[in-house]
Design a protein around this motif. Structure first.
Motif, mmCIF file in Angstrom:
data_model
loop_
_atom_site.group_PDB
_atom_site.id
_atom_site.type_symbol
_atom_site.label_atom_id
_atom_site.label_comp_id
_atom_site.label_asym_id
_atom_site.label_seq_id
_atom_site.Cartn_x
_atom_site.Cartn_y
_atom_site.Cartn_z
ATOM 1 N N LYS A 57 -17.394 23.603 60.007
ATOM 2 C CA LYS A 57 -17.905 23.575 61.310
ATOM 3 C C LYS A 57 -17.992 22.613 62.165
ATOM 4 C CE LYS A 57 -21.785 24.680 59.388
ATOM 5 N NZ LYS A 57 -21.585 24.481 58.093
ATOM 6 N N SER A 58 -18.358 21.276 61.487
ATOM 7 C CA SER A 58 -18.244 19.889 62.147
ATOM 8 C C SER A 58 -16.995 19.706 62.552
ATOM 9 C CB SER A 58 -18.754 18.668 61.284
ATOM 10 O OG SER A 58 -19.949 19.180 61.091
ATOM 11 N N THR A 59 -15.900 19.878 61.544
ATOM 12 C CA THR A 59 -14.671 19.576 62.106
ATOM 13 C C THR A 59 -14.215 20.349 63.134
ATOM 14 O OG1 THR A 59 -14.227 19.428 59.620
ATOM 15 C CG2 THR A 59 -12.177 19.399 60.820
ATOM 16 N N TYR A 99 -23.255 15.674 68.390
ATOM 17 C CA TYR A 99 -22.760 15.759 66.859
ATOM 18 C C TYR A 99 -23.934 15.789 66.148
ATOM 19 C CZ TYR A 99 -18.441 14.500 69.153
ATOM 20 O OH TYR A 99 -17.090 14.464 69.919
ATOM 21 N N GLN A 100 -23.467 15.991 64.642
ATOM 22 C CA GLN A 100 -24.511 16.343 63.756
ATOM 23 C C GLN A 100 -25.159 15.051 63.525
ATOM 24 O OE1 GLN A 100 -22.435 18.037 60.247
ATOM 25 N NE2 GLN A 100 -24.474 18.857 59.577
ATOM 26 N N GLU A 101 -24.306 13.792 63.396
ATOM 27 C CA GLU A 101 -25.110 12.604 63.133
ATOM 28 C C GLU A 101 -25.233 12.200 64.555
ATOM 29 O OE1 GLU A 101 -25.763 11.556 59.899
ATOM 30 O OE2 GLU A 101 -24.383 13.141 58.996
ATOM 31 N N LEU A 179 -22.676 22.118 70.259
ATOM 32 C CA LEU A 179 -23.819 21.229 69.531
ATOM 33 C C LEU A 179 -23.641 21.425 68.242
ATOM 34 C CD1 LEU A 179 -25.270 22.975 72.168
ATOM 35 C CD2 LEU A 179 -26.809 20.998 71.903
ATOM 36 N N ASP A 180 -23.494 20.307 67.455
ATOM 37 C CA ASP A 180 -23.638 20.544 65.969
ATOM 38 C C ASP A 180 -25.082 20.146 65.356
ATOM 39 O OD1 ASP A 180 -22.647 20.764 63.357
ATOM 40 O OD2 ASP A 180 -21.219 19.275 63.463
ATOM 41 N N GLU A 181 -25.685 21.428 64.811
ATOM 42 C CA GLU A 181 -26.997 21.355 64.400
ATOM 43 C C GLU A 181 -28.010 20.443 65.001
ATOM 44 O OE1 GLU A 181 -27.545 20.880 60.076
ATOM 45 O OE2 GLU A 181 -25.324 21.392 59.532
ATOM 46 N N PRO A 182 -28.139 21.052 66.326
ATOM 47 C CA PRO A 182 -28.849 20.255 67.214
ATOM 48 C C PRO A 182 -30.481 20.347 66.757
ATOM 49 C CG PRO A 182 -28.325 22.179 68.120
ATOM 50 C CD PRO A 182 -27.512 22.119 66.831
ATOM 51 N N SER A 418 -18.676 16.857 53.621
ATOM 52 C CA SER A 418 -19.426 17.308 54.868
ATOM 53 C C SER A 418 -21.016 17.005 54.906
ATOM 54 C CB SER A 418 -19.489 19.002 55.123
ATOM 55 O OG SER A 418 -20.346 19.464 54.203
ATOM 56 N N THR A 419 -21.609 16.938 55.949
ATOM 57 C CA THR A 419 -22.961 16.415 55.976
ATOM 58 C C THR A 419 -23.987 16.919 54.926
ATOM 59 O OG1 THR A 419 -22.571 15.959 58.229
ATOM 60 C CG2 THR A 419 -24.511 15.527 57.443
ATOM 61 N N GLY A 420 -23.848 18.129 55.055
ATOM 62 C CA GLY A 420 -24.907 18.872 54.145
ATOM 63 C C GLY A 420 -24.674 18.792 52.578
HETATM 64 MG MG LIG Z 1 -21.147 19.675 59.623
#
Ligand SMILES: [Mg+2]
Ligand SMILES: Nc1ncnc2c1ncn2[C@@H]1O[C@H](COP(=O)(O)OP(=O)(O)OP(=O)(O)O)[C@@H](O)[C@H]1O
Lengths: 521, 345
Positions: A57-59, A99-101, A179-182, A418-420
């Motif tokens: 997803k983030s990619t 972004y996620q971060e 929006l990535d996991e806003p 990935s972040t998670g």
């Molecule tokens: Mg991600």
């Protein structure tokens, strides 16, 4: 997998097509992160992007916003193919992103972060008064009127940074907002606020793509949802046509039947603590962060901290581990007074903490998942007593399996996760130090549904093994479901403590938080 | 308090310690404030102990003798704000000044030569910037290479002092203009060189605080990764700051050469370090992201004033100058550490 009952939406959306990405291939450090993924966005829709941790997803977000180069496939905006583009070009074309971060510059103020690169300009360069005005107007659209726009961003908590990042993306109504996991670190009322802003943007005919693991949110706001799995899009659905279970099964690529294990059964709550408290605080506090708090934490119990962000819950957790140094009161472990100086000392006392800030997760970048876990255990043991190969294998296997970290990631460097997945490795690392007291600040943030269930089961199991656990989360339901007792925080103060049990509901706690009678005492 | 809704309180403690809170949030100002305090203290001490510091000719000399350093410090401020470094400026001065004087002595139009000096400075900066940005070379190494290159080129041109003809129009850059005709020699004097330095400072301030280029410089220093994701033109900006630093080295070279009336290949050894010291003392964090052009000017003046005081004192051996510089620098770097540690809390 079972696509049987799923209606894949082919029908053109009401609005015109704004963005079509198809067959995207993106490499990350030689491995293929996207392998033919696509998504189509129509004007005036909110489109959710789902998938398990590491699905890509983030990619995909990065590819759409020019942050990562695309080696295959194409992206069309309003029918025109966008070539290789940079983030600057993407934002100029009207693709705004969060972004996620939260990617902000800590040294700059809130207003500067919102406006940088899009400042109002006059005859003498940047027009600061006007720039600040626009920033404040945007903040108030997000319900953040009371956020001082001159505060440097480093001084803000994670969630507020996220809000600032969102403000930045919506300053000039974008064509496409990604929006990535806003919402993963926000409180319910903030989430609502964000969604109403997104609805406003949709009403203006823009397309919104947002990543979320939280099914309730996806069903509440999105018109359509696209699911990614292993770098490919495996289906796009109208949210009205699909139910939770089906969506989960598409994400995981498993039959509905094998998903029963994800059921969220409540665990029997312990009524009476046994023995002496393992961790006890006596008027422990820090001026300006949290008023003196008394807490008794017993072996094998889960003590929930409920409260809104900024209520003092996270601050007190940090005081408990020495990340913030207390200036009043004392902490006792096993009855002995201890001065918490820093998290390293806390670890020596077998007190582990997972912070809400993932950027600071304590993992050694460059080392693999296995090496990070073994390193943590080794640090606990001291270097005179090396962890043997067999022991290391068992440890890594046990931890990765119980936290559902995919086995093929074990020998990957952690910075490639990935972040998670990385957050879960950070948790595994803390668990490898065999803490007797475990403080978890939003441990399921960013975890996919399956991972979240695994983490919760692991927490319950740890409590069963006698670990004393402090559990903090914005998800009040989770706190109520998991905790034996709940300490309620408000206005930087612990205002009440309740035992969990069948009679306790989320509403009770919300009432306690909203009730201001304790001020009149 | 009678709020009924449970909106989170944002940290607005309405008490008398608003100032304290503000300072805590803007703690990166502390080194700059400290530099100003030290500067004022040095003036006061000098005035009391030796006298004659707060007088027109001392002030004039301080500015005239340090104009080149101030200009270099402005350039270095841009670079250090992004977290980079430029070690080549001293050597670039040597090369451009020797080349400029030789060309002028061969009959080049002095203003053409001046232009060439500046262009060459810019070119050195551009090469550093390209190496850093597109070939991923560490700023330290890239500019070190440029330093050796420039120094070598200067030595190939000449290894003896090259004197500028006494009637060269170029010397007008260092000509004294009396602003205030004081008693005896106590005049307030200004040279075109000083005026150029002042213009450079004002322009530097303007660019950093009032243009997107300048704000991007700060953003890169805060987090280059974030700046990229925010869609800021990071590559262009990083290239630009090294070009700015190189260009300003060319300008400083012209001013210094005019003041001295000659050039030599060993000119400017260690000046890059003086400029870095001035920038750091003035409050620019070596890690980037915080600092001010005006701070760097104060930093340069602190170093200049220190030399004046040591000369006036007479008791301190001039060799001790570098020890004192080192000491001051150390104190300020420690102060920066403290600031960063405080922020991380
Ligand atoms: Mg991600
Ligand atoms: N910085 C990186 N370097 C190398 N590979 C990466 C990096 N970040 C992610 N990957 C890889 O790319 C793939 C997709 O990751 P991505 O971050 O897009 O997942 P995601 O769907 O956003 O997951 P999450 O829900 O955990 O945020 C994964 O296989 C991951 O290992």
């Amino acid at each position: 997998m079972s696509d049987r009952s799923l209606q894949i939406s082919e029908a053109p959306w009401a609005g015109a097509e704004v963005l079509r990405a198809s067959g995207l291939v993106v490499d990350r450090d030689s491995s293929v992160a996207l392998d033919g993924a696509g998504v189509t966005l129509y004007a005036g829709e909110i489109h959710a992007l789902m998938g398990v941790n590491g699905a890509g997803k983030s990619t995909l977000v990065a590819a759409l916003t020019g942050a990562l180069p695309v080696v295959g496939g194409e992206i069309r905006l309003d029918g025109r193919a966008l070539g290789r583009m940079t983030t600057t070009q993407a934002s100029a074309a009207g693709i705004a992103s969060v972004y996620q971060e939260a990617s902000l510059c800590g040294n700059l103020s809130v207003a500067e972060n919102i406006m940088i690169g899009q400042e109002a300009r006059g005859r003498f360069g940047i027009d600061w008064p006007e720039t600040h005005r626009v920033a404040r107007r945007t903040l108030s659209r997000l319900g953040l009127d009371d956020l001082d726009s001159t505060t440097p961003v480093w001084a803000l908590p994670v969630a507020e940074r996220q809000l600032v990042a969102i403000a930045r993306a919506v300053v000039h109504d974008p064509r496409v907002l990604v929006l990535d996991e806003p919402t993963s670190s926000l409180e319910p009322h903030e989430v609502e606020r964000i969604f109403s802003v997104l609805a406003g943007i949709r009403a203006r005919g823009a397309a919104v793509l947002f990543v979320s693991h939280i099914l309730e949110q996806v069903f509440a706001v999105s018109d359509r949802v696209t699911v990614l799995r292993e770098g490919r899009d495996v289906g796009t659905f109208e949210t009205d046509d699909i139910d939770r279970a089906e969506l989960i099964s598409v994400m995981l690529g498993q039959d509905l039947d094998s998903l029963r294990m994800l059921g969220s059964g409540t665990r029997p709550h312990r009524q009476e603590p046994e023995g002496d408290p393992i961790y006890r605080t006596d008027k422990l506090g820090l001026r300006g962060a949290v008023a003196p708090v008394d807490i008794d934490l017993y072996r094998g119990e889960i003590l929930g901290f409920a409260g809104l962000r900024g209520s003092g819950r996270t601050e007190f957790a940090n005081v408990m581990t020495g990340s913030l140094r207390a200036d009043t009161g004392e902490a006792r472990i096993d009855g002995r007074v201890v001065k918490m100086r820093d998290p390293a000392q806390a670890l020596r006392l077998r007190l582990g903490m997972v912070t809400e800030d993932a950027a600071d997760d304590g993992l050694v970048t460059g080392l693999t998942v296995r090496q990070n876990i073994v390193l943590a255990r080794q640090a606990l043991r001291g270097w005179a007593d090396p962890v043997g190969a067999a022991e290391a294998d068992t440890l890594v296997e046990e931890l990765t399996e119980s936290l559902s970290i995919p086995a093929d990631l074990i020998d990957e460097p952690v910075d490639r996760l990935s972040t998670g997945n990385r957050r879960r490795v950070a948790l595994a690392r803390i668990l490898a130090t065999r803490p007797r007291v475990l403080i978890l600040d939003d441990p399921t943030r960013g975890a996919d549904v399956a991972a979240k269930a695994a983490i919760e089961r692991k927490i319950e199991r740890l409590a069963g093994d006698g670990v004393a656990i402090v559990y903090i989360s914005s998800e009040m339901e989770d706190v109520v479901r998991l905790s034996d007792r709940i300490a309620i925080f408000r206005d930087r103060e612990k205002i009440a403590e309740v035992s969990s049990g069948p009679g306790l509901s989320v509403d009770t706690i919300v009432e306690l938080i909203a009730d201001d009678s304790h001020y009149d005492m | 308090m009678s709020t009924t809704t449970a909106t989170p309180e944002l940290k607005t403690e309405k008490s008398g310690n608003d100032v304290f809170r503000w300072l805590k949030l803007h703690i990166e100002l502390l080194p700059t404030i400290a530099a100003v305090v030290i500067f004022v203290a040095m003036i006061a001490y000098g005035q009391i102990a030796y006298g004659g510091i707060l007088q027109a000719n001392t002030v004039s000399n301080l500015l005239i003798n340090n104009a080149h350093l101030i200009i270099l410090a402005v350039g270095l401020t841009f670079v250090i704000l992004t977290g980079g470094i430029d070690l080549s400026v001293g050597a670039v001065i040597a090369f451009t000044s020797v080349l400029g004087v030789i060309l002028m002595n061969q009959g080049w139009n002095p203003w053409l030569a001046l232009g060439l000096m500046i262009v060459i400075g810019a070119a050195f900066g551009a090469v550093s910037g390209i190496l850093i940005q597109y070939f991923n070379v560490q700023p330290f190494i890239a500019t070190l290479a440029m330093m050796f290159l420039a120094r070598g080129l200067a030595s190939m041109l000449s290894t003896v002092p090259e004197r500028l003809a006494d009637d060269s129009p170029f010397l007008v850059l260092a000509e004294n203009f009396k602003i205030i005709d004081g008693p005896k020699v106590n005049d307030l004097i200004i040279t075109p060189g000083v005026i150029i330095a002042i213009i450079v400072v004002v322009a530097g301030f303007f660019v950093l605080h009032r243009t997107r280029l300048g704000r991007t410089v700060y953003a890169i220093g805060g987090s280059e990764q974030s700046a990229k994701l925010m869609g800021l033109p990071v590559a262009k900006t990083k290239l630009a700051i090294y070009i700015i630093s190189g260009t300003l080295a060319g300008v400083a070279s012209a001013i210094y050469t005019a003041r001295l009336g000659s050039a030599q290949n060993i000119t400017g050894i260690g000046w890059e370090l003086d400029a870095i010291a001035a920038t750091v003392i003035g409050g620019t964090l070596l890690t980037g992201g915080a600092g001010f052009v005006l701070g760097s000017v104060v930093g340069a003046l602190v170093l200049g004033l220190m030399n004046v005081l040591i000369t006036r004192d007479g008791g301190i051996p001039p060799e001790a100058t570098t020890i004192i510089t080192g000491g001051i620098l150390l104190v300020f770097v420690l102060l920066q550490r403290g600031v960063l540690a405080k922020k991380r809390e």
